[in-house]
Design a protein around this motif. Structure first.
Motif, mmCIF file in Angstrom:
data_model
loop_
_atom_site.group_PDB
_atom_site.id
_atom_site.type_symbol
_atom_site.label_atom_id
_atom_site.label_comp_id
_atom_site.label_asym_id
_atom_site.label_seq_id
_atom_site.Cartn_x
_atom_site.Cartn_y
_atom_site.Cartn_z
ATOM 1 N N CYS A 44 0.861 -1.183 0.000
ATOM 2 C CA CYS A 44 0.000 0.000 0.000
ATOM 3 C C CYS A 44 0.899 1.236 0.000
ATOM 4 N N LEU A 45 0.601 2.188 -0.859
ATOM 5 C CA LEU A 45 1.426 3.389 -0.971
ATOM 6 C C LEU A 45 1.281 4.325 0.224
ATOM 7 N N ARG A 46 0.225 4.192 1.008
ATOM 8 C CA ARG A 46 0.074 5.041 2.181
ATOM 9 C C ARG A 46 0.667 4.387 3.420
ATOM 10 N N CYS A 47 0.227 3.195 3.767
ATOM 11 C CA CYS A 47 0.644 2.585 5.039
ATOM 12 C C CYS A 47 1.761 1.554 4.894
ATOM 13 N N ARG A 48 2.068 1.140 3.663
ATOM 14 C CA ARG A 48 3.124 0.180 3.340
ATOM 15 C C ARG A 48 2.812 -1.260 3.769
ATOM 16 N N LEU A 49 1.545 -1.578 3.995
ATOM 17 C CA LEU A 49 1.141 -2.953 4.275
ATOM 18 C C LEU A 49 1.409 -3.799 3.034
ATOM 19 N N VAL A 50 1.961 -4.997 3.224
ATOM 20 C CA VAL A 50 2.305 -5.873 2.110
ATOM 21 C C VAL A 50 1.348 -7.065 2.075
ATOM 22 N N LYS A 51 0.730 -7.259 0.918
ATOM 23 C CA LYS A 51 -0.125 -8.416 0.654
ATOM 24 C C LYS A 51 -0.014 -8.721 -0.835
ATOM 25 N N VAL A 95 8.713 2.282 0.211
ATOM 26 C CA VAL A 95 8.150 2.224 -1.140
ATOM 27 C C VAL A 95 8.898 3.233 -1.993
ATOM 28 N N SER A 96 8.904 3.012 -3.294
ATOM 29 C CA SER A 96 9.660 3.905 -4.175
ATOM 30 C C SER A 96 8.763 4.783 -5.048
ATOM 31 N N GLU A 97 7.475 4.792 -4.774
ATOM 32 C CA GLU A 97 6.534 5.609 -5.540
ATOM 33 C C GLU A 97 5.682 6.432 -4.595
ATOM 34 N N ALA A 98 5.224 7.565 -5.069
ATOM 35 C CA ALA A 98 4.322 8.402 -4.287
ATOM 36 C C ALA A 98 2.872 8.045 -4.617
ATOM 37 N N LEU A 99 2.001 8.304 -3.688
ATOM 38 C CA LEU A 99 0.567 8.129 -3.894
ATOM 39 C C LEU A 99 0.099 9.171 -4.912
ATOM 40 N N PRO A 100 -0.745 8.784 -5.892
ATOM 41 C CA PRO A 100 -1.248 9.772 -6.861
ATOM 42 C C PRO A 100 -1.927 10.953 -6.154
ATOM 43 N N GLU A 101 -1.881 12.111 -6.784
ATOM 44 C CA GLU A 101 -2.385 13.343 -6.172
ATOM 45 C C GLU A 101 -3.854 13.258 -5.769
ATOM 46 N N ASP A 102 -4.688 12.601 -6.586
ATOM 47 C CA ASP A 102 -6.105 12.502 -6.230
ATOM 48 C C ASP A 102 -6.301 11.682 -4.963
ATOM 49 N N LEU A 103 -5.445 10.675 -4.746
ATOM 50 C CA LEU A 103 -5.548 9.862 -3.534
ATOM 51 C C LEU A 103 -4.925 10.586 -2.339
ATOM 52 N N GLN A 104 -3.935 11.440 -2.585
ATOM 53 C CA GLN A 104 -3.400 12.280 -1.510
ATOM 54 C C GLN A 104 -4.495 13.241 -1.035
ATOM 55 N N ALA A 105 -5.268 13.773 -1.986
ATOM 56 C CA ALA A 105 -6.381 14.659 -1.639
ATOM 57 C C ALA A 105 -7.437 13.912 -0.835
ATOM 58 N N LEU A 106 -7.687 12.652 -1.185
ATOM 59 C CA LEU A 106 -8.639 11.837 -0.440
ATOM 60 C C LEU A 106 -8.167 11.663 1.004
ATOM 61 N N CYS A 107 -6.872 11.441 1.195
ATOM 62 C CA CYS A 107 -6.320 11.322 2.551
ATOM 63 C C CYS A 107 -6.596 12.599 3.350
ATOM 64 N N GLU A 108 -6.391 13.745 2.721
ATOM 65 C CA GLU A 108 -6.659 15.019 3.391
ATOM 66 C C GLU A 108 -8.136 15.156 3.749
ATOM 67 N N GLU A 109 -9.018 14.749 2.821
ATOM 68 C CA GLU A 109 -10.458 14.842 3.056
ATOM 69 C C GLU A 109 -10.900 14.034 4.261
ATOM 70 N N VAL A 110 -10.313 12.848 4.436
ATOM 71 C CA VAL A 110 -10.699 11.981 5.555
ATOM 72 C C VAL A 110 -9.802 12.200 6.773
ATOM 73 N N HIS A 111 -8.955 13.242 6.714
ATOM 74 C CA HIS A 111 -8.080 13.632 7.822
ATOM 75 C C HIS A 111 -7.133 12.507 8.250
ATOM 76 N N VAL A 112 -6.504 11.899 7.246
ATOM 77 C CA VAL A 112 -5.538 10.831 7.482
ATOM 78 C C VAL A 112 -4.196 11.293 6.937
ATOM 79 N N GLN A 113 -3.157 11.151 7.731
ATOM 80 C CA GLN A 113 -1.831 11.609 7.325
ATOM 81 C C GLN A 113 -1.247 10.719 6.230
ATOM 82 N N TYR A 114 -0.631 11.373 5.252
ATOM 83 C CA TYR A 114 0.138 10.667 4.216
ATOM 84 C C TYR A 114 1.535 11.251 4.217
#
Length: 116
Positions: free
Chosen positions: A19-26, A91-110
């Motif tokens: 996961c690009l936000r929390c780095r959970l591996v599955k 991780v070696s990639e950033a979360l896409p900007e639209d998903l970074q905005a979603l994190c902000e909307e739900v008040h979750v740190q990225y």
């Protein structure tokens, strides 16, 4: 601790993703079937495109965390408040900007990766 653990990867081959936000591996299939236990607001379960957008196969190292609240390694990796499970060191990639905005909307740190 009352938190249910995340699924552990069912395979350790090329199908692993983090996961690009929390780095959970599955595995890809596990993310598609049940999403990310730490990031339910991404709504990955059942959405192939969302799994690809929110996860990456490009990551370095892996650690299993059984008791995140008591683990110094989990605190160092900033996963101390997440569910028990397998996490990548980086991780070696950033979360896409639209998903970074979603994190902000739900008040979750990225926290973006240091090197992209």
């Amino acid at each position: 601790m009352g938190t249910a653990p995340a699924q552990i990867p069912t395979s350790f081959g090329h199908e692993l993703r983090a996961c690009l936000r929390c780095r959970l591996v599955k595995t890809y299939d596990q993310f598609r079937e049940s999403g990310c236990e730490n990031c339910p607001f991404f709504k990955m379960d059942g959405d192939n495109e969302r799994v690809v957008d929110c996860t990456t196969p490009n990551f370095n190292g892996m650690i299993s965390v059984m008791d995140p609240a008591r683990s110094w390694a989990a605190r160092w990796l900033r996963v101390g408040r997440f569910v028990p499970g397998c996490y990548t060191l980086a991780v070696s990639e950033a979360l896409p900007e639209d998903l970074q905005a979603l994190c902000e909307e739900v008040h979750v740190q990225y926290v973006p990766p240091k090197r992209v």
